[in-house]
Design a protein around this motif. Structure first.
Motif, PDB file in Angstrom:
ATOM      1  N   GLY A   1      -5.553   8.080  -0.603  1.00 49.42           N
ATOM      2  CA  GLY A   1      -5.570   9.387   0.067  1.00 49.42           C
ATOM      3  C   GLY A   1      -4.586  10.386  -0.533  1.00 49.42           C
ATOM      4  N   ASP A   2      -4.403  11.511   0.162  1.00 42.89           N
ATOM      5  CA  ASP A   2      -3.487  12.565  -0.288  1.00 42.89           C
ATOM      6  C   ASP A   2      -2.046  12.207   0.100  1.00 42.89           C
ATOM      7  OD1 ASP A   2      -5.767  13.911  -1.079  1.00 42.89           O
ATOM      8  OD2 ASP A   2      -5.894  15.112   0.763  1.00 42.89           O
ATOM      9  N   ASN A   3      -1.095  12.850  -0.582  1.00 38.73           N
ATOM     10  CA  ASN A   3       0.336  12.690  -0.254  1.00 38.73           C
ATOM     11  C   ASN A   3       0.797  11.231  -0.217  1.00 38.73           C
ATOM     12  OD1 ASN A   3       0.914  15.561   0.292  1.00 38.73           O
ATOM     13  ND2 ASN A   3      -0.593  15.245   1.922  1.00 38.73           N
ATOM     14  N   VAL A   4       0.256  10.426  -1.112  1.00 41.29           N
ATOM     15  CA  VAL A   4       0.686   9.021  -1.178  1.00 41.29           C
ATOM     16  C   VAL A   4       1.717   8.897  -2.299  1.00 41.29           C
ATOM     17  CG1 VAL A   4      -0.048   6.662  -1.748  1.00 41.29           C
ATOM     18  CG2 VAL A   4      -1.469   8.087  -0.250  1.00 41.29           C
ATOM     19  N   ARG A   5       2.834   8.217  -2.003  1.00 38.72           N
ATOM     20  CA  ARG A   5       3.881   8.010  -3.015  1.00 38.72           C
ATOM     21  C   ARG A   5       4.032   6.514  -3.226  1.00 38.72           C
ATOM     22  NH1 ARG A   5       8.755   9.701  -0.751  1.00 38.72           N
ATOM     23  NH2 ARG A   5       9.702  10.156  -2.776  1.00 38.72           N
TER      24      ARG A   5
ATOM     25  N   ILE B   1      -8.868  -3.146   2.543  1.00 42.66           N
ATOM     26  CA  ILE B   1      -9.019  -1.832   3.178  1.00 42.66           C
ATOM     27  C   ILE B   1      -7.898  -1.681   4.192  1.00 42.66           C
ATOM     28  CG2 ILE B   1     -10.545  -0.439   4.617  1.00 42.66           C
ATOM     29  CD1 ILE B   1     -12.879  -1.915   3.153  1.00 42.66           C
ATOM     30  N   THR B   2      -6.890  -0.903   3.841  1.00 42.00           N
ATOM     31  CA  THR B   2      -5.730  -0.759   4.727  1.00 42.00           C
ATOM     32  C   THR B   2      -5.837   0.558   5.498  1.00 42.00           C
ATOM     33  OG1 THR B   2      -4.327   0.351   3.081  1.00 42.00           O
ATOM     34  CG2 THR B   2      -4.307  -2.056   3.071  1.00 42.00           C
ATOM     35  N   THR B   3      -5.223   0.586   6.663  1.00 43.37           N
ATOM     36  CA  THR B   3      -5.259   1.789   7.506  1.00 43.37           C
ATOM     37  C   THR B   3      -3.822   2.187   7.859  1.00 43.37           C
ATOM     38  OG1 THR B   3      -5.347   0.467   9.506  1.00 43.37           O
ATOM     39  CG2 THR B   3      -7.463   1.080   8.542  1.00 43.37           C
ATOM     40  N   GLN B   4      -3.709   3.344   8.496  1.00 49.40           N
ATOM     41  CA  GLN B   4      -2.392   3.871   8.884  1.00 49.40           C
ATOM     42  C   GLN B   4      -1.566   2.829   9.655  1.00 49.40           C
ATOM     43  OE1 GLN B   4      -3.166   7.362   8.043  1.00 49.40           O
ATOM     44  NE2 GLN B   4      -1.011   7.409   7.476  1.00 49.40           N
ATOM     45  N   GLU B   5      -2.238   2.042  10.510  1.00 46.12           N
ATOM     46  CA  GLU B   5      -1.524   1.052  11.340  1.00 46.12           C
ATOM     47  C   GLU B   5      -0.816  -0.011  10.501  1.00 46.12           C
ATOM     48  OE1 GLU B   5      -5.170   1.698  12.501  1.00 46.12           O
ATOM     49  OE2 GLU B   5      -3.863   3.379  13.037  1.00 46.12           O
ATOM     50  N   ASP B   6      -1.280  -0.208   9.275  1.00 50.32           N
ATOM     51  CA  ASP B   6      -0.673  -1.242   8.424  1.00 50.32           C
ATOM     52  C   ASP B   6       0.662  -0.795   7.827  1.00 50.32           C
ATOM     53  OD1 ASP B   6      -2.856  -3.058   8.669  1.00 50.32           O
ATOM     54  OD2 ASP B   6      -4.008  -1.776   7.317  1.00 50.32           O
ATOM     55  N   TYR B   7       0.995   0.466   8.021  1.00 50.74           N
ATOM     56  CA  TYR B   7       2.221   1.011   7.424  1.00 50.74           C
ATOM     57  C   TYR B   7       3.113   1.569   8.535  1.00 50.74           C
ATOM     58  CZ  TYR B   7      -0.778   0.925   3.257  1.00 50.74           C
ATOM     59  OH  TYR B   7      -1.630   0.538   2.250  1.00 50.74           O
ATOM     60  N   PRO B   8       3.964   0.721   9.156  1.00 46.61           N
ATOM     61  CA  PRO B   8       4.855   1.225  10.201  1.00 46.61           C
ATOM     62  C   PRO B   8       5.701   2.370   9.643  1.00 46.61           C
ATOM     63  CG  PRO B   8       4.980  -1.174  10.046  1.00 46.61           C
ATOM     64  CD  PRO B   8       4.168  -0.700   8.881  1.00 46.61           C
ATOM     65  N   ASP B   9       5.794   3.470  10.379  1.00 48.61           N
ATOM     66  CA  ASP B   9       6.522   4.674   9.919  1.00 48.61           C
ATOM     67  C   ASP B   9       5.974   5.166   8.576  1.00 48.61           C
ATOM     68  OD1 ASP B   9       8.214   4.439  12.136  1.00 48.61           O
ATOM     69  OD2 ASP B   9       9.558   3.086  11.042  1.00 48.61           O
ATOM     70  N   ASN B  10       4.696   4.850   8.296  1.00 43.53           N
ATOM     71  CA  ASN B  10       4.036   5.279   7.050  1.00 43.53           C
ATOM     72  C   ASN B  10       4.696   4.721   5.792  1.00 43.53           C
ATOM     73  OD1 ASN B  10       2.014   6.656   8.284  1.00 43.53           O
ATOM     74  ND2 ASN B  10       3.044   8.635   8.220  1.00 43.53           N
TER      75      ASN B  10
ATOM     76  N   GLU C   1      -8.556  -4.402  -6.597  1.00 39.41           N
ATOM     77  CA  GLU C   1      -9.740  -3.548  -6.689  1.00 39.41           C
ATOM     78  C   GLU C   1     -10.413  -3.317  -5.336  1.00 39.41           C
ATOM     79  OE1 GLU C   1     -13.632  -5.852  -7.957  1.00 39.41           O
ATOM     80  OE2 GLU C   1     -12.138  -5.921  -9.537  1.00 39.41           O
ATOM     81  N   LYS C   2     -11.090  -2.151  -5.250  1.00 36.73           N
ATOM     82  CA  LYS C   2     -11.827  -1.718  -4.052  1.00 36.73           C
ATOM     83  C   LYS C   2     -10.924  -1.599  -2.832  1.00 36.73           C
ATOM     84  CE  LYS C   2     -16.439  -3.164  -5.421  1.00 36.73           C
ATOM     85  NZ  LYS C   2     -16.920  -4.380  -5.977  1.00 36.73           N
ATOM     86  N   SER C   3      -9.608  -1.483  -3.060  1.00 33.59           N
ATOM     87  CA  SER C   3      -8.696  -1.291  -1.930  1.00 33.59           C
ATOM     88  C   SER C   3      -8.758   0.162  -1.465  1.00 33.59           C
ATOM     89  CB  SER C   3      -7.258  -1.627  -2.333  1.00 33.59           C
ATOM     90  OG  SER C   3      -7.164  -2.984  -2.701  1.00 33.59           O
ATOM     91  N   ILE C   4      -8.328   0.377  -0.221  1.00 32.72           N
ATOM     92  CA  ILE C   4      -8.232   1.738   0.303  1.00 32.72           C
ATOM     93  C   ILE C   4      -6.829   1.911   0.873  1.00 32.72           C
ATOM     94  CG2 ILE C   4      -9.062   3.328   2.093  1.00 32.72           C
ATOM     95  CD1 ILE C   4     -11.844   2.176   1.703  1.00 32.72           C
TER      96      ILE C   4
ATOM     97  N   PRO D   1      -4.497   4.777   2.918  1.00 32.43           N
ATOM     98  CA  PRO D   1      -4.651   6.042   3.646  1.00 32.43           C
ATOM     99  C   PRO D   1      -3.652   7.107   3.180  1.00 32.43           C
ATOM    100  CG  PRO D   1      -3.471   4.448   4.992  1.00 32.43           C
ATOM    101  CD  PRO D   1      -3.887   3.725   3.752  1.00 32.43           C
ATOM    102  N   SER D   2      -3.898   8.343   3.576  1.00 30.61           N
ATOM    103  CA  SER D   2      -3.025   9.456   3.200  1.00 30.61           C
ATOM    104  C   SER D   2      -1.632   9.307   3.809  1.00 30.61           C
ATOM    105  CB  SER D   2      -3.632  10.780   3.679  1.00 30.61           C
ATOM    106  OG  SER D   2      -4.835  11.026   2.986  1.00 30.61           O
ATOM    107  N   GLY D   3      -0.656   9.920   3.121  1.00 27.91           N
ATOM    108  CA  GLY D   3       0.669  10.089   3.713  1.00 27.91           C
ATOM    109  C   GLY D   3       1.574   8.877   3.727  1.00 27.91           C
ATOM    110  N   VAL D   4       1.236   7.810   2.981  1.00 23.93           N
ATOM    111  CA  VAL D   4       2.106   6.631   3.036  1.00 23.93           C
ATOM    112  C   VAL D   4       2.992   6.556   1.790  1.00 23.93           C
ATOM    113  CG1 VAL D   4       0.479   5.337   4.469  1.00 23.93           C
ATOM    114  CG2 VAL D   4       0.455   4.995   2.002  1.00 23.93           C
ATOM    115  N   THR D   5       4.126   5.876   1.949  1.00 23.19           N
ATOM    116  CA  THR D   5       5.061   5.656   0.843  1.00 23.19           C
ATOM    117  C   THR D   5       5.161   4.153   0.606  1.00 23.19           C
ATOM    118  OG1 THR D   5       6.304   7.641   1.380  1.00 23.19           O
ATOM    119  CG2 THR D   5       7.448   5.977   0.080  1.00 23.19           C
ATOM    120  N   VAL D   6       5.055   3.747  -0.656  1.00 21.45           N
ATOM    121  CA  VAL D   6       5.048   2.324  -1.002  1.00 21.45           C
ATOM    122  C   VAL D   6       6.180   2.066  -1.995  1.00 21.45           C
ATOM    123  CG1 VAL D   6       3.694   0.469  -2.063  1.00 21.45           C
ATOM    124  CG2 VAL D   6       2.556   2.184  -0.626  1.00 21.45           C
ATOM    125  N   GLY D   7       6.947   0.979  -1.763  1.00 23.03           N
ATOM    126  CA  GLY D   7       8.096   0.665  -2.611  1.00 23.03           C
ATOM    127  C   GLY D   7       7.710  -0.053  -3.896  1.00 23.03           C
TER     128      GLY D   7
END
Length: 422
Positions: A352-356, A400-409, A381-384, A386-392
């Motif tokens: 998605g958008d705004n993903v770091r 297929i991940t959703t907003q709920e999988d990222y506490p505090d994004n 592959e074929k992962s999803i 969502p927008s607005g998350v930050t990953v270390g």
């Protein structure tokens, strides 16, 4: 009866577990490489460039993409009436049916295929190394020395020698001894897993050792040949050769392609690397785009900024997004205003958008620290995402991940997030 001087057997059945999420759905030799190729293209291209026109490809793990890619061998000019490329999966037999259990067991199970060509010599190759090598020169060396077994070796730094099978040779390059991963190596000539056998010697060795569990070249076949008095020679190779078996070595090998003077050059006229190419439109660079020192595949649309990266075919990089030191594979879509540092993103991923990604400190990965390391962030592959998350860093995401999988994004450094279905 058809007779071929030398045929090649290409071992391409490996899972490549050290590539982690990249090989969860695809065999290692079918993993994308260098923007438009797959790893297996390199040994296949070496075969046809060396005049070897009969190649058996031994597949096992997740073979679908590999089989589709190879097809009938047209891109490598291996669609021959006699010879050509043949995919050899394990098959059902009347008595015992078994998977390929070791490198030499896979070859043993295909004795009939090899016999049908009645070859003088058999070339054994791995499907997961990046290099260019003229096998004809190695065959000339094999013949000149009246060798029964010729093993390609390359000098490695002494401090790394204990990681390899090491050959000890005399002044004529004859192998006098060999050691598997020795603690105190007596030589720094490492086996590359590339062998030329005289067919009679190989056939006899395979039949004599057929009952060995996990029949292997290094552990069983080559020691047996030596015991029987066969002459073994080491053929020294001094070109570029890379085993892309780990995420970091895979990342490094891709990055070396874009060096100002690349150590491994994809652009040489006389030694082309062939591949199956889809019919795609040319690349598109929008007025908002900026690209430096990168490989960009066909059909890719760039609206953002790309630095020092290898981008596959049919990729979209949204406006405002910055990609650095990364590998993005075919068909993946990165949204707008993102930031991607040292990421390896597999095929057909939607972000998605705004993903770091690749942000923050390095922390050892919680599940597989030996796989996800060196600050790399890997996406299957074929992962999803969502927008607005930050990953270390040292992270792994699959499914297929959703907003709920990222506490505090946030997915902090060192975490693994794999959803069901992966």
């Amino acid at each position: 009866m058809v007779k071929k001087e030398m045929i090649a057997m290409l071992l391409a059945g490996g899972q490549g577990s050290r590539l982690g999420i990249l090989t969860s759905k695809v065999a290692k030799p079918a993993v994308a490489f260098g923007g438009k190729y797959r790893i297996i293209d390199f040994p296949l291209s070496n075969c046809i460039n060396s005049g070897v026109d009969t190649v058996g490809v031994l597949t096992q793990y997740q073979p679908l993409r590999l089989n589709t890619h190879i097809g009938i061998g047209i891109p490598w000019d291996l669609d021959r009436n006699i010879g050509g490329v043949t995919v050899l999966p394990p098959y059902e037999k009347i008595k015992s049916t078994e998977w390929y259990t070791g490198t030499a067991n896979a070859i043993f199970q295909n004795i009939d295929y090899m016999d049908s060509y009645n070859p003088e010599y058999v070339l054994i190759l791995s499907g997961d190394h990046i290099y260019k090598m003229d096998y004809e020169v190695m065959l000339d060396f094999h013949k000149k020395n009246n060798s029964d077994v010729t093993i390609a070796v390359m000098p490695v730094p002494w401090e790394e020698a204990s990681r390899f099978g090491i050959m000890i040779t005399d002044e004529t390059n004859k192998i006098t001894d060999f050691e598997e991963k020795p603690a105190n190596p007596r030589s720094n000539l490492a086996s590359m897993g590339i062998y030329i056998f005289s067919w009679k010697v190989l056939k006899e060795a395979l039949l004599a050792n057929a009952s060995q569990p996990n029949l292997d070249f290094g552990k069983h076949v080559i020691p047996y040949c030596k015991e029987q008095g066969s002459s073994l020679y080491a053929y020294e190779f001094n070109g570029y050769w890379k085993d892309v078996g780990t995420l970091n070595s895979y990342w490094e090998a891709n990055m070396e392609l874009i060096d100002v003077v690349p150590e491994f050059n994809l652009y040489e006229e006389y030694w082309k690397i062939y591949t199956k190419s889809d019919v795609l439109p040319p690349q598109y660079f929008a007025s908002t785009s900026e690209v430096e020192k990168s490989i960009i595949g066909e059909g890719t649309e760039i609206y953002g900024k790309v630095y020092n990266s290898v981008i596959g075919c049919g990729v979209t990089i949204g406006e405002g997004t910055v990609v650095r030191d990364s590998i993005i594979m075919n068909g993946t879509c990165l949204g707008k205003d993102g930031e991607f540092n040292k990421v390896i993103i597999a095929e057909s991923v939607e972000i998605g958008d705004n993903v770091r990604m690749g942000i923050g400190e390095e922390v050892a990965n919680e599940t597989d620290p030996h796989i996800y390391s060196h600050g790399i962030c890997a996406v299957g592959e074929k992962s999803i995402i969502p927008s607005g998350v930050t990953v270390g860093k040292n992270t792994c995401i699959g499914g297929i991940t959703t907003q709920e999988d990222y506490p505090d994004n946030i997915l902090p450094s060192g975490k693994t997030l794999i959803k069901a279905g992966e």
